[in-house]
Design a protein around this motif. Sequence first.
Motif, short mmCIF file in Angstrom:
data_model
loop_
_atom_site.label_atom_id
_atom_site.label_comp_id
_atom_site.label_asym_id
_atom_site.label_seq_id
_atom_site.Cartn_x
_atom_site.Cartn_y
_atom_site.Cartn_z
N GLU A 1 4.70 -8.40 3.10
CA GLU A 1 4.49 -8.17 4.52
C GLU A 1 3.59 -6.96 4.74
O GLU A 1 2.74 -6.94 5.61
CB GLU A 1 5.84 -7.96 5.20
CG GLU A 1 5.73 -7.76 6.69
CD GLU A 1 7.07 -7.56 7.35
OE1 GLU A 1 7.09 -7.25 8.55
OE2 GLU A 1 8.09 -7.72 6.66
N SER A 2 3.76 -5.91 3.91
CA SER A 2 3.00 -4.69 4.08
C SER A 2 1.54 -4.87 3.72
O SER A 2 0.71 -4.10 4.16
CB SER A 2 3.62 -3.57 3.23
OG SER A 2 3.46 -3.85 1.85
N VAL A 3 1.20 -5.85 2.88
CA VAL A 3 -0.18 -6.05 2.50
C VAL A 3 -0.76 -7.28 3.17
O VAL A 3 -1.71 -7.87 2.68
CB VAL A 3 -0.33 -6.15 0.97
CG1 VAL A 3 0.10 -4.88 0.30
CG2 VAL A 3 0.45 -7.33 0.41
N THR A 4 -0.15 -7.70 4.27
CA THR A 4 -0.73 -8.80 5.03
C THR A 4 -2.16 -8.46 5.39
O THR A 4 -2.45 -7.39 5.92
CB THR A 4 0.09 -9.05 6.31
OG1 THR A 4 1.42 -9.40 5.95
CG2 THR A 4 -0.52 -10.17 7.12
N GLN A 5 -3.06 -9.36 5.06
CA GLN A 5 -4.47 -9.09 5.29
C GLN A 5 -4.77 -8.99 6.79
O GLN A 5 -4.34 -9.84 7.57
CB GLN A 5 -5.32 -10.18 4.64
CG GLN A 5 -5.17 -10.28 3.14
CD GLN A 5 -5.55 -8.99 2.43
OE1 GLN A 5 -6.51 -8.30 2.82
NE2 GLN A 5 -4.80 -8.63 1.41
#
Length: 476
Positions: free
Chosen positions: A321-325
């Motif tokens: 979730e934190s690295v969702t583009q």
Amino acid sequence: MKKSFFFFLVIICSLYSYAQDSTLEILDPIVAAQEKLQEEYDNENLLEESMFADSRTEEQEEKIIEAAVSVKEAEDKLLATLKDDRQKLLNNLEQAETSKQLILALRTNSSTSTATAEYATQVNLDKSYKVLESATYTVTSLGDALTLRGSTYNSAKGRWLITITSNFFGYTNLFNQDFSVSYKAMTGREVGSILRMTKAQRKQYETDIIVFDSLFRQTVPILYLTLSFKIQKWKGASEYRFIPVNCELRRTDTNDLVLSVPAESLSRPTFIIYPQVEIRTISERNSDIDAANKILSQEKIDSEQNLLNSVSQANGDNEEESVTQRGRKGIFITTDTHISNSDVEDFDIRNVKLNAVKANISFGLKSHGFLGGNFGYDYNENGRNTCYNLGLFGGVNMMINKHIRPFAKAEFDYHTDKTLTPEGGIGVDFILGKVMICIGCDIGCRIDINDGIGNAEYMDSSVYNLFYVGLGFTWH
């Protein structure tokens, strides 16, 4: 020989009949008490239902009747297709217990014929255990093994409480569970704040609750539970273990899945078939106890591993979730210095000077793009006069993790000294919460409008390298 064989048959028949009745007779008072409590509970609900009926509109009553008829029709169809292995389980258990009773009876006779019969019965007992333990049994709340009841809707929690009680050949504690079912799971419709609902949405919401509450009070099976389980031979004499392997709650009228319960979260109780028959030696008892303890130890290890996997999965989900583009968004200020190609050969850090300060704003375009603009002030551009600049830029970026975001961009600036500077390069953002620090390098050239864009010699001499750092804020 014929007498012994006849005696053998008589024993089998009498013991089978005895085993069939004993457990049920012993547990009859418990079953009767539970049935009485259930009857009282259902009668109270019916009384409450009659009180609510007086305050309902004609339209609401029609909805309830239509739903009840639909459920009844669906129930009849399901009963013709759903498995009910309650009798199959009872037969398999009785087969094993009858074999043990026969072995115990045969041991009182030391003749050769009974010894042979005992051996044959022991072989049959081993087969019975294998059949019992290898099978997966399925029952539903539409049959006799399980009873499903629903509560009145809890508007504060937004859910119904569903209670399951069981009666497996007299045992009432093998599967007693409470489940919470949300409005969305029940109806398939989202529910938000009542204050934000439209008039039509609120009417639908209230009607759904009235209908389902009424069906539950009337014990109309709007929901049914399907339970699959296995049986294990356990530690004690005539002791077995109940192991749920699959548990699903579905709408009866649509057969839509409402709730799927992980088997690992359900208890695994043990039960005894009466009368208890012990035919094992001390070593055989100890062997069965050791085997059961190994099973419990392995289940504990598996449970701990599943917990670790769940935590790991949750962390993985959080990381994902934190690295969702997302496209590069931010408001930031950059300062830069630029070095011409001729200066690169004779580079001296002492000659590096501040070139410009810019205020930038960038807007994300979907998952990987961005577009923005800037306004700045040029301090010292290779001896040229100070001036203002106005630019547009765009590019692509990628989130490596929640803290690092590399990007590539192209930029086109206009300077008030009548020069244009097209640039292109790469950089990276370092993100700490909402704070963003960026660094980058561009290659560009200066085009003097007064000298003419077609002056190739001038353009070649104006190629430069731009290095910059920036500080600002970013958001999702």
